[in-house]
Design a protein around this motif. Structure first.
Motif, PDB file in Angstrom:
ATOM      1  N   GLN A  80       0.305 -13.764   0.079  1.00 30.05           N
ATOM      2  CA  GLN A  80       1.287 -13.066  -0.768  1.00 30.05           C
ATOM      3  C   GLN A  80       1.755 -11.767  -0.098  1.00 30.05           C
ATOM      4  O   GLN A  80       2.776 -11.203  -0.440  1.00 30.05           O
ATOM      5  N   GLY A  81       0.988 -11.280   0.884  1.00 29.13           N
ATOM      6  CA  GLY A  81       1.338 -10.050   1.598  1.00 29.13           C
ATOM      7  C   GLY A  81       0.117  -9.556   2.321  1.00 29.13           C
ATOM      8  O   GLY A  81      -0.940 -10.182   2.195  1.00 29.13           O
ATOM      9  N   PRO A  82       0.189  -8.460   3.061  1.00 33.50           N
ATOM     10  CA  PRO A  82       1.407  -7.850   3.570  1.00 33.50           C
ATOM     11  C   PRO A  82       1.963  -8.671   4.733  1.00 33.50           C
ATOM     12  O   PRO A  82       1.262  -9.527   5.267  1.00 33.50           O
ATOM     13  N   HIS A 110      -4.332 -11.834  -0.056  1.00 36.43           N
ATOM     14  CA  HIS A 110      -4.012 -10.696   0.808  1.00 36.43           C
ATOM     15  C   HIS A 110      -4.358 -11.090   2.244  1.00 36.43           C
ATOM     16  O   HIS A 110      -5.496 -11.488   2.522  1.00 36.43           O
ATOM     17  N   HIS A 111      -3.361 -10.987   3.124  1.00 39.27           N
ATOM     18  CA  HIS A 111      -3.532 -11.440   4.509  1.00 39.27           C
ATOM     19  C   HIS A 111      -4.757 -10.808   5.192  1.00 39.27           C
ATOM     20  O   HIS A 111      -5.513 -11.494   5.891  1.00 39.27           O
ATOM     21  N   ILE A 305      -6.885 -18.252   4.795  1.00 40.91           N
ATOM     22  CA  ILE A 305      -6.190 -18.080   3.508  1.00 40.91           C
ATOM     23  C   ILE A 305      -6.769 -19.052   2.481  1.00 40.91           C
ATOM     24  O   ILE A 305      -6.984 -18.696   1.317  1.00 40.91           O
ATOM     25  N   ALA A 306      -7.054 -20.281   2.921  1.00 43.82           N
ATOM     26  CA  ALA A 306      -7.665 -21.264   2.016  1.00 43.82           C
ATOM     27  C   ALA A 306      -9.039 -20.761   1.570  1.00 43.82           C
ATOM     28  O   ALA A 306      -9.386 -20.829   0.385  1.00 43.82           O
ATOM     29  N   TYR A 307      -9.813 -20.215   2.518  1.00 42.75           N
ATOM     30  CA  TYR A 307     -11.163 -19.744   2.184  1.00 42.75           C
ATOM     31  C   TYR A 307     -11.111 -18.583   1.179  1.00 42.75           C
ATOM     32  O   TYR A 307     -11.791 -18.596   0.148  1.00 42.75           O
ATOM     33  N   ARG A 328       4.349  -4.977   1.357  1.00 41.20           N
ATOM     34  CA  ARG A 328       3.378  -3.876   1.448  1.00 41.20           C
ATOM     35  C   ARG A 328       2.393  -4.038   0.308  1.00 41.20           C
ATOM     36  O   ARG A 328       2.807  -4.201  -0.843  1.00 41.20           O
ATOM     37  N   TRP A 329       1.107  -3.981   0.639  1.00 48.17           N
ATOM     38  CA  TRP A 329       0.100  -4.264  -0.379  1.00 48.17           C
ATOM     39  C   TRP A 329      -1.226  -3.679   0.096  1.00 48.17           C
ATOM     40  O   TRP A 329      -1.850  -4.234   1.005  1.00 48.17           O
TER      41      TRP A 329
END
Ligand code: KG4
Ligand code: ZN
Length: 337
Positions: A80-82, A110-111, A305-307, A328-329
């Motif tokens: 979803q970001g950043p 969150h990346h 991201i799946a984890y 931005r997050w």
């Protein structure tokens, strides 16, 4: 439980299927490196368009490889970001649409939390609490991690991220984008000690970083010393040593400050061999433990991201289907699990 993970924050389309009992079932990665190489950096509009082209075929392939049907999925996680707004929109639109169509929850990840948890895809995986050094193309952070979503920012870069410094210096040395791994390769043939670069912000207390001065130092050295192949290798060597030593000094300081003796490094630059070795040596001396992701999960990928999405889904967290992408997050704003 089983989840589909989608990463599209920058120039890699990463897709994975993760099962909380069986582990990672499949993962696909398409890198846009060639597309952006001619421009010397990521062109956001081209990145978004290429994600659009690749995302559906990769999702189909990941499902086939994992021998998984949509009915077997319990959620869809997406970055979803950043990241780049347009690139994030592709993953978030496709992720939320699939969740809607399949009537399962969509989980916004969150990346940097993805990067942070990437070492947990392998055994042995680090136990909480630990100090994490996150070093990617966009971020350099030292974080105290007491659990998922329980993050205390200890220090971060005031200007260029570590990966960005690698890429900019690589460009000065005439290397292609992304130059980090190419600079590391060039440095292997460099004479240690011919040039000595500064270790920025290590002579004063604190855990923040500043790497932008190093590229200026590199530019000046190239101007004064010429740019024959050996000189370039020697400069690459000196630059890499300076970054690695700076990161090691700050990690040691963060461990002292927190009283912890467990370190996790993640993000693209954690693929750097010299950095991995230096941190390993430092932690051996400290009789501590160091963890990093396997090489393919250091740089951007769908598996992380799946984890991360699975951990939040299991805790009952997910997004409304109208959730917005967040270029931005802040990492510290995430809720605990
Ligand atoms: O985590 P990542 O894939 O993307 C972001 O989230 O930014 O990190 C990419 C960064 C790039 O700057 C790349 O040059 C750097 O990681 N990188 C490296 C190495 N492999 C990737 N830097 C130094 N040495 C490497 N071996
Ligand atoms: Zn990343």
């Amino acid at each position: 439980m089983r989840i589909l993970g989608i990463e599209t924050s920058c120039d890699e389309t990463g897709i994975a299927i993760y099962d909380d009992k069986l582990g990672l079932l499949s993962h696909e990665l398409y890198s846009q490196v060639k597309l952006h190489a001619d421009y010397g950096g990521v062109v956001p509009e081209l990145a978004s368009r290429d994600h659009v082209r690749k995302i559906i075929p990769l999702i189909k392939k990941a499902l086939v490889d994992a021998d998984t049907t949509a009915e077997q999925l319990d959620g869809v996680a997406f970055t979803q970001g950043p990241g780049l707004a347009g690139a994030l929109l592709v993953g978030s639109s496709v992720g939320r649409s699939l969740a809607y169509a399949w009537n399962i929850p969509a989980v916004g990840v969150h990346h940097m939390e993805g990067h942070l948890l990437a070492p947990m895809l392998d055994d042995p995986s680090p136990e909480f609490p630990f100090v994490a050094l996150l070093v990617s193309g966009g971020h350099t952070m030292l974080v105290r991690v007491d659990g998922i979503g329980r993050y205390e920012m200890l220090g971060e870069s005031l200007d260029d991220a570590a990966g960005e410094a690698f890429d900019k210096t690589a460009k000065l040395l005439g290397l292609d984008y992304p130059g980090g791994p190419l600079l590391a390769k060039l440095a292997e043939g460099g004479v240690p000690g011919r040039f000595v670069f500064p270790r920025p912000m290590t002579d004063r207390p604190g855990l923040d970083f500043s790497f932008s001065g190093l590229k200026t130092f590199a530019a000046n050295t190239i101007r004064d010393q010429g740019d024959d192949q050996q000189t370039k290798a020697d400069i690459a060597r000196a630059f890499q040593t300076a970054v690695v030593e700076t990161l090691v000094i700050k990690c040691r300081r963060a461990l002292e400050q927190t009283g912890l003796n467990r370190l996790v490094i993640a993000g693209g630059v954690s693929a750097n061999k010299s950095l991995r070795e230096a941190l390993q040596t430092m932690m051996q001396k400290n009789k501590g433990e160091v963890y990093y992701p396997r090489l393919e999960f250091c740089t951007d990928n769908g598996a992380m991201i799946a984890y991360a999405g699975m951990q939040r889904l299991k805790a009952g967290q997910h997004e409304e289907l109208n959730a917005k992408a967040k270029p931005r997050w802040p990492l510290e704003s995430l809720p605990p699990v």
